[in-house]
Write a protein that holds these residues in place. Sequence first.
Motif: not given
Length: 302
Positions: A158-160, A171-175, A188-189, A261-262
Motif C-alpha cells: 500500500v503506497v501513501v 491518509a497515513i492512518a487509512t493506509a 510512505v512517499v 495508492l492512498v
Amino acid sequence: MPHRTGTGTPRPIVAGVDGSATAVAAARWAADEARRGALPLRLVHAVSQPAMAHSAAALPAEFSAALETDGRRWLGEARAAVVDGRPDLAVELDLAAGAPVASLVEVSRSARLVVVGSAGLGGFPGILAGSTAVALATRGQCPVAVVRGDPGSPDGPVVVGVDDSVSSDLAIATAFEEAAARGADIVVVHAWLWFTSDSAYAHARRHLPALEELELSERASLAERLDRARENHPGVAVRTVLARDRAVRCLLEYSADAQLLVVGGQGRGGLSGMVLGPTSQALLYHATCPLLVVRPAVADSS
C-alpha cells in the motif's frame, strides 16, 4: 476499507454501476473491500435523463422506461459478478434518479466508501472526463476510490503520499488500516521540489547546510507522524521514501506495482493542490492501481 468499530448499522461500501467493464471491475474491487471489512455492499446506478428531456419537447415514457430497464439489467449483472465467489456477501441494489455525480454524492452521506471505475458509459458516462471525478472526490461525504481495469498487484504494498497537511495524517492512518487488513507492507512517499529549475538550485547551493538541516527536519517530522500510526498497527512493515522530486512522478513510480495508492484530499507542499489541482488530475488518469482519496472533513464519519 476496514470498518472502524462504532454503534448502529455499519455504513456500506458503495459502487457506481453503469454497464461498462470498468464499472464491473470496480464493483468486484468494492466487494473485496466490503468482505474484508465485514460491511454490506451497495450497487448504485443513476438513471439520468438526457438534456433534451428538459426542453419543451418531452421524451416519450417508453424512453424513460428503457433507461430504467437498462439500469436494472446492469445492476443485476454487476450483482452476479460480485457474488461469484462471495456467496455470503450482503448486496443491495439501488436504482437512483438523477445526475451521476449528484446521486453518488448523496449516497456517500451514509457510505463508508464510494468506488467508481476509471471510465464508463450509461449511468456514469466519462467518469474521469473533465471535472466529473474531481467533483466526486471533492464533494463526496466519504472517501472515494477510483479503480482502473487493473485491480492492482495483490502482493504489492500500500503506497501513501504524504505532505505536511492534516489530510495526509488521515491518509497515513487509512493506509495503515488498509495494509493491516490486507497483510501488506506500506511505502510512505514524501516528495518535494524546493527548486523548479537547475539554475535556482545552483544559486541556492551557497545555503546547502541550511537545506540539509531542513531535510533532516522533514525526516524527523515524518518519523514522528509514522510512529503515531505504528502504535495502532505495530505489525505493519514500513518503508519510507523521501525524494527531491515532483510528487506525481514519484507516486506513479512507487505505486506501479502496488495494490493501493492512498492520498489526502487537500494537500500542501509535495502534494499541493491535491484533488483540485494538476497533481490529482494526473493520478486520476494515470495511476495504474486503485486510488483512494480521503478528506479531513469526512474521513472520520464512520
